[in-house]
Design an enzyme around this catalytic site. Sequence first.
Site, PDB file in Angstrom:
ATOM      1  N   PRO A  16      17.905 -18.562  51.853  1.00  0.00           N
ATOM      2  CA  PRO A  16      17.489 -19.001  53.229  1.00  0.00           C
ATOM      3  C   PRO A  16      17.166 -17.520  53.904  1.00  0.00           C
ATOM      4  O   PRO A  16      17.942 -16.462  53.919  1.00  0.00           O
ATOM      5  CB  PRO A  16      18.588 -19.303  53.708  1.00  0.00           C
ATOM      6  CG  PRO A  16      20.035 -18.831  53.004  1.00  0.00           C
ATOM      7  CD  PRO A  16      19.315 -18.835  51.474  1.00  0.00           C
ATOM      8  N   MET A  17      15.936 -17.400  54.818  1.00  0.00           N
ATOM      9  CA  MET A  17      15.632 -16.422  55.451  1.00  0.00           C
ATOM     10  C   MET A  17      14.994 -16.958  56.620  1.00  0.00           C
ATOM     11  O   MET A  17      13.958 -17.663  56.685  1.00  0.00           O
ATOM     12  CB  MET A  17      14.636 -15.809  54.328  1.00  0.00           C
ATOM     13  CG  MET A  17      15.024 -15.076  53.278  1.00  0.00           C
ATOM     14  SD  MET A  17      13.901 -14.381  52.256  1.00  0.00           S
ATOM     15  CE  MET A  17      13.206 -15.737  51.461  1.00  0.00           C
ATOM     16  N   GLN A  69      20.874 -24.834  55.421  1.00  0.00           N
ATOM     17  CA  GLN A  69      21.991 -23.840  55.867  1.00  0.00           C
ATOM     18  C   GLN A  69      22.289 -24.001  57.523  1.00  0.00           C
ATOM     19  O   GLN A  69      21.397 -24.059  58.018  1.00  0.00           O
ATOM     20  CB  GLN A  69      21.585 -22.396  55.557  1.00  0.00           C
ATOM     21  CG  GLN A  69      22.638 -21.328  55.930  1.00  0.00           C
ATOM     22  CD  GLN A  69      22.379 -19.965  55.523  1.00  0.00           C
ATOM     23  OE1 GLN A  69      21.459 -19.476  56.430  1.00  0.00           O
ATOM     24  NE2 GLN A  69      22.789 -19.237  54.654  1.00  0.00           N
ATOM     25  N   CYS A  99      24.793 -13.611  57.724  1.00  0.00           N
ATOM     26  CA  CYS A  99      23.806 -13.162  58.515  1.00  0.00           C
ATOM     27  C   CYS A  99      24.395 -11.974  59.349  1.00  0.00           C
ATOM     28  O   CYS A  99      25.351 -12.410  60.333  1.00  0.00           O
ATOM     29  CB  CYS A  99      22.768 -14.088  59.200  1.00  0.00           C
ATOM     30  SG  CYS A  99      21.621 -13.554  59.964  1.00  0.00           S
ATOM     31  N   HIS A 170      26.162 -12.715  48.631  1.00  0.00           N
ATOM     32  CA  HIS A 170      25.435 -11.533  48.748  1.00  0.00           C
ATOM     33  C   HIS A 170      26.409 -10.166  48.553  1.00  0.00           C
ATOM     34  O   HIS A 170      27.040  -9.714  49.306  1.00  0.00           O
ATOM     35  CB  HIS A 170      24.851 -11.522  50.162  1.00  0.00           C
ATOM     36  CG  HIS A 170      23.736 -10.404  50.483  1.00  0.00           C
ATOM     37  ND1 HIS A 170      22.648 -10.444  51.243  1.00  0.00           N
ATOM     38  CD2 HIS A 170      23.611  -9.260  49.975  1.00  0.00           C
ATOM     39  CE1 HIS A 170      21.711  -9.383  51.251  1.00  0.00           C
ATOM     40  NE2 HIS A 170      22.473  -8.487  50.403  1.00  0.00           N
ATOM     41  N   ASN A 210      23.452 -12.819  45.134  1.00  0.00           N
ATOM     42  CA  ASN A 210      22.159 -12.450  45.778  1.00  0.00           C
ATOM     43  C   ASN A 210      22.426 -11.045  46.278  1.00  0.00           C
ATOM     44  O   ASN A 210      23.442 -10.538  46.308  1.00  0.00           O
ATOM     45  CB  ASN A 210      22.238 -13.260  47.127  1.00  0.00           C
ATOM     46  CG  ASN A 210      21.327 -13.039  48.030  1.00  0.00           C
ATOM     47  OD1 ASN A 210      21.587 -13.120  49.273  1.00  0.00           O
ATOM     48  ND2 ASN A 210      20.116 -12.866  47.821  1.00  0.00           N
ATOM     49  N   GLY A 211      21.033 -10.530  46.398  1.00  0.00           N
ATOM     50  CA  GLY A 211      21.047  -9.168  47.033  1.00  0.00           C
ATOM     51  C   GLY A 211      20.193  -8.248  46.258  1.00  0.00           C
ATOM     52  O   GLY A 211      20.911  -7.772  45.064  1.00  0.00           O
ATOM     53  N   GLY A 212      19.171  -7.787  46.393  1.00  0.00           N
ATOM     54  CA  GLY A 212      18.332  -6.840  45.887  1.00  0.00           C
ATOM     55  C   GLY A 212      17.988  -7.020  44.592  1.00  0.00           C
ATOM     56  O   GLY A 212      17.252  -6.307  43.720  1.00  0.00           O
ATOM     57  N   ARG A 233      13.641 -11.908  49.126  1.00  0.00           N
ATOM     58  CA  ARG A 233      12.423 -11.075  49.683  1.00  0.00           C
ATOM     59  C   ARG A 233      11.429 -11.128  48.270  1.00  0.00           C
ATOM     60  O   ARG A 233      10.276 -11.145  48.348  1.00  0.00           O
ATOM     61  CB  ARG A 233      12.517  -9.865  50.219  1.00  0.00           C
ATOM     62  CG  ARG A 233      12.937 -10.004  51.716  1.00  0.00           C
ATOM     63  CD  ARG A 233      13.471  -8.541  52.176  1.00  0.00           C
ATOM     64  NE  ARG A 233      14.771  -8.208  51.640  1.00  0.00           N
ATOM     65  CZ  ARG A 233      14.882  -6.789  51.410  1.00  0.00           C
ATOM     66  NH1 ARG A 233      14.511  -5.932  52.174  1.00  0.00           N
ATOM     67  NH2 ARG A 233      16.275  -6.575  50.996  1.00  0.00           N
TER      68      ARG A 233
END
Length: 337
Positions: A16-17, A69, A99, A170, A210-212, A233
């Site tokens: 989710p972004m 979310q 977030c 994350h 999640n993350g990178g 991303r």
Amino acid sequence: MTSPYEKGGKIFAVAPMIDWTDRHCRFLHRQLSREALLYTEMVVADAIIHGPRDRLLGHHLQEHPVALQVGGSDPAKLAEAVRIAEDYRYDEINLNVGCPSDRVQSGTFGACLMLTPDVVAAGVAAMKAATALPVTVKCRIGVDEQDPEVALPELMEKVLEAGADAIWIHARKAWLKGLSPKENRDIPPLDYEIVYRMKQRFSDVFIGINGGIKTLEEAEQHLRHVDGVMLGRAAYGDTAILADVDQRIYGRPQASPDWSALRDTMMAYAETHIAGGGRLQQVTRHMVGLFSGMTGARRFRQILSSDAAKPGAGPEVIAAAFAAVDFSCGETEALSA
């Protein structure tokens, strides 16, 4: 609808972004992968209760499996938001505990909830009481001066006791003091190993990471240790990566992407959106990362970025952009593209 978690096996998800994973983005992503779990942007519980529900919660049937979310900290409001959302037939409800944006902190939810695990647990319990859907949590490994080795398992124990069906982690701290939301996506060091240890500690619980994570190769490596992997991303900026998810992650038969079919589908979708009062750019802004590195990708981006923003722009802009890409050539453009 069948829960993604009831099927067993591994899960690949697009994170989710905020301002990115809206309904138009998710529709595009679904054309590339039938299996990936998609997430909405975070929607605040108060907005669901008092705001324009169809605009906030409406989505295309093709988006499934799709998770909503939610942001919030008041158990009663979270429960009411979930009851409202049930009419929109999501496959999962996820509570945002990760977030770090200023507007999230001012509302006392998001990553700052890592500091109050009892509040998170109360919210999860209220949400579980309000729906039969899976209720999951997406969190950081800690915030500010917290010791992740203490804070993360404490949060996990409390939300699992409250009934959480899965936890997405994350693998960075969030620094609420001193770092901007953008900096929080890159500066705090990644710690994948702590997520792996949480999976070992909570072996019967679905744990996603999640993350990178930038490639499907990296995703596959993580899936040796945890149950799910979530790209943010990387999946947005290089959108075509999703075309390989079904085969690489889910073992489905390999099929070459039918780019002409995707073009026609997105043109028809855009035409419907425009007829309903929308603008072409609301759809095409999510498409600019489709052909990163391919011959013609720069011109593709230029057409979508400039022509789609013009008054009266229609689906023919999408056709023109696709025509600029050389799908027969495997060579990539120069790095300056």
